[in-house]
Design a protein around this motif. Structure first.
Motif, PDB file in Angstrom:
ATOM      1  N   HIS A  91       0.784  -1.164  -0.083  1.00  0.00           N
ATOM      2  CA  HIS A  91       0.097   0.206   0.193  1.00  0.00           C
ATOM      3  C   HIS A  91       0.930   0.787  -0.178  1.00  0.00           C
ATOM      4  CE1 HIS A  91      -3.808  -2.690   1.093  1.00  0.00           C
ATOM      5  NE2 HIS A  91      -3.903  -1.442   0.712  1.00  0.00           N
ATOM      6  N   GLU A  92       2.262   1.141   0.421  1.00  0.00           N
ATOM      7  CA  GLU A  92       3.102   2.386   0.846  1.00  0.00           C
ATOM      8  C   GLU A  92       3.417   2.422  -0.138  1.00  0.00           C
ATOM      9  OE1 GLU A  92       5.177   5.359   2.509  1.00  0.00           O
ATOM     10  OE2 GLU A  92       3.393   4.575   3.359  1.00  0.00           O
ATOM     11  N   GLY A  93       3.921   1.274  -1.380  1.00  0.00           N
ATOM     12  CA  GLY A  93       5.000   1.228  -2.339  1.00  0.00           C
ATOM     13  C   GLY A  93       3.300   2.011  -3.262  1.00  0.00           C
ATOM     14  N   LYS A  94       2.637   1.961  -3.467  1.00  0.00           N
ATOM     15  CA  LYS A  94       1.091   2.484  -4.682  1.00  0.00           C
ATOM     16  C   LYS A  94       1.507   3.355  -4.461  1.00  0.00           C
ATOM     17  CE  LYS A  94      -1.869  -1.729  -5.413  1.00  0.00           C
ATOM     18  NZ  LYS A  94      -1.343  -1.913  -6.502  1.00  0.00           N
ATOM     19  N   ARG A  95       1.228   4.027  -2.814  1.00  0.00           N
ATOM     20  CA  ARG A  95       1.353   5.511  -2.547  1.00  0.00           C
ATOM     21  C   ARG A  95       1.993   6.559  -2.591  1.00  0.00           C
ATOM     22  NH1 ARG A  95       2.429   9.247   0.119  1.00  0.00           N
ATOM     23  NH2 ARG A  95       4.292   7.968   1.434  1.00  0.00           N
TER      24      ARG A  95
END
Ligand SMILES: [Mn+2]
Ligand SMILES: [Mn+2]
Length: 323
Positions: free
Chosen positions: A306-310
């Motif tokens: 999720h952090e990567g997508k953000r």
DNA sequence: GGTTGAT
DNA sequence: ATCAACCAACGCGTG
DNA sequence: CACGCG
């Protein structure tokens, strides 16, 4: 000069006097001789399991190879498995015999990674694996300390395992699982063991998947589960000095360092024994409370992705609307 | 390491 | 015939 | 399909 080539067990071996790879401090012959010398120990670790190898060719960057090349001899066993990521069939080699091992050695396959399931029972994980990874610029003694935390956490659940160097910077602890147990339950139990070990000394160890969140602590990696692969015991590594993943007696943890064991140095340690097999305890039933606790622990990867997508979204926005 | 396409 | 270029990876969960 | 990590 033909001295750089030979045939062994019907397999052509070529360029044996060439350096194995940059900084290996070993030749291709050293690799072949090592693998042939430990074949009776490493083959049981590879037997029946889809194989991935890391090869080093002509000074190029090392690469992982899963799909068995078309040019491979037909006598090499393989199993085809659907790969969701690339939406295609991947033919994994199965290395059950000396000839296949020698053929891969001649391919400059240095590292031998296998799945935690067998081709015959792809839904049954045979071992629970705790992977211990040091932070950057580590000292190996922190890894040893973390291994002891895992050992204690296992013991607190009535479990025991065998420990080996990964050959790189960390260690692996294997607990043979008495099955059948659903893969997701083994994965859950792995998370629970890591979490319990972290609780034993939170200043030393962390289960944070995102590197930035590890704060210089040793990473107790519970993601070697399910469809993951792990480097096999006795496998060499593409690292300076060509070290090998080597079993360690729990009582001798303080006396070892990964670089003690290389393709050129372990011959004398082998004799006719198989320390990994000898130190592996019997298959154990995973306690229900461990599995249940594990199912309450979020999979670390999810948060990271999720952090990567953000971040990716933010980067795209910045590109779209330059200030 | 092996295969392919251009000289 | 020679040779440079090219190839050789996946899972895990989510949106 | 890509993201982080192994
Ligand atoms: Mn590791
Ligand atoms: Mn790891």
């Amino acid at each position: 000069m033909m001295s750089s080539d030979e045939t062994r067990d019907g397999v052509s071996l070529t360029n044996l006097d060439q350096p194995l790879f940059e900084e290996a401090d070993a030749t291709k012959r050293d690799l072949v001789d090592y693998l042939d010398a430990v074949r009776d120990r490493i083959l049981p670790q590879l037997r029946g399991r889809p194989l991935s190898v890391v090869r080093t060719v002509r000074g190029q960057a090392p690469f992982m190879q899963k799909n068995l090349p078309k040019y491979a001899p037909s006598w090499i066993e393989s199993v085809s498995m659907w790969a969701e990521a690339s939406r295609r069939e991947v033919a994994y080699a199965i290395c059950n015999d000396r000839r296949t091992l020698l053929w891969f050695a001649n391919q400059r396959a240095i590292e031998y990674h296998v799945t935690l399931v067998t081709a015959e029972h792809p839904d049954q994980q045979t071992h629970m694996v705790l992977d211990i990874d040091p932070p950057e610029g580590d000292r190996f003694d922190t890894v040893v300390g973390a291994a002891r935390l895992i050992r204690q956490a296992l013991a607190d659940s009535g479990l025991s395992g065998a420990v080996k160097t990964s050959g790189a910077k960390g260690m692996h602890i294997f607990v043979p699982v008495q099955g059948p147990v659903p893969i997701e339950d083994v994965a859950a139990a792995t998370r629970a063991v890591a979490a319990r070990a972290e609780r034993l000394d939170p200043a030393l160890a962390t289960t944070a998947y995102i590197r930035e969140d590890r704060n210089g602590k040793v990473f107790l990696d519970s993601t070697r589960a399910g469809g993951a692969t792990v480097v096999a015991a006795y496998s060499p590594r593409v690292r300076p000095g060509a070290p090998v993943s080597w079993p360690v007696d729990w009582e001798h943890l303080d006396d070892v360092h990964p670089r003690d064991f290389t393709v050129r140095t372990v011959a004398g340690l082998i004799r006719d024994g198989d320390p990994w097999a000898e130190q592996m305890p019997h298959a154990q039933r995973l306690p229900v409370d461990l599995i249940e606790e594990g199912h309450t622990i979020p999979v670390a990867r999810v948060q990271a992705m999720h952090e990567g997508k953000r971040r990716a979204r933010a980067a795209r926005a910045a590109a779209d609307e330059p200030s």
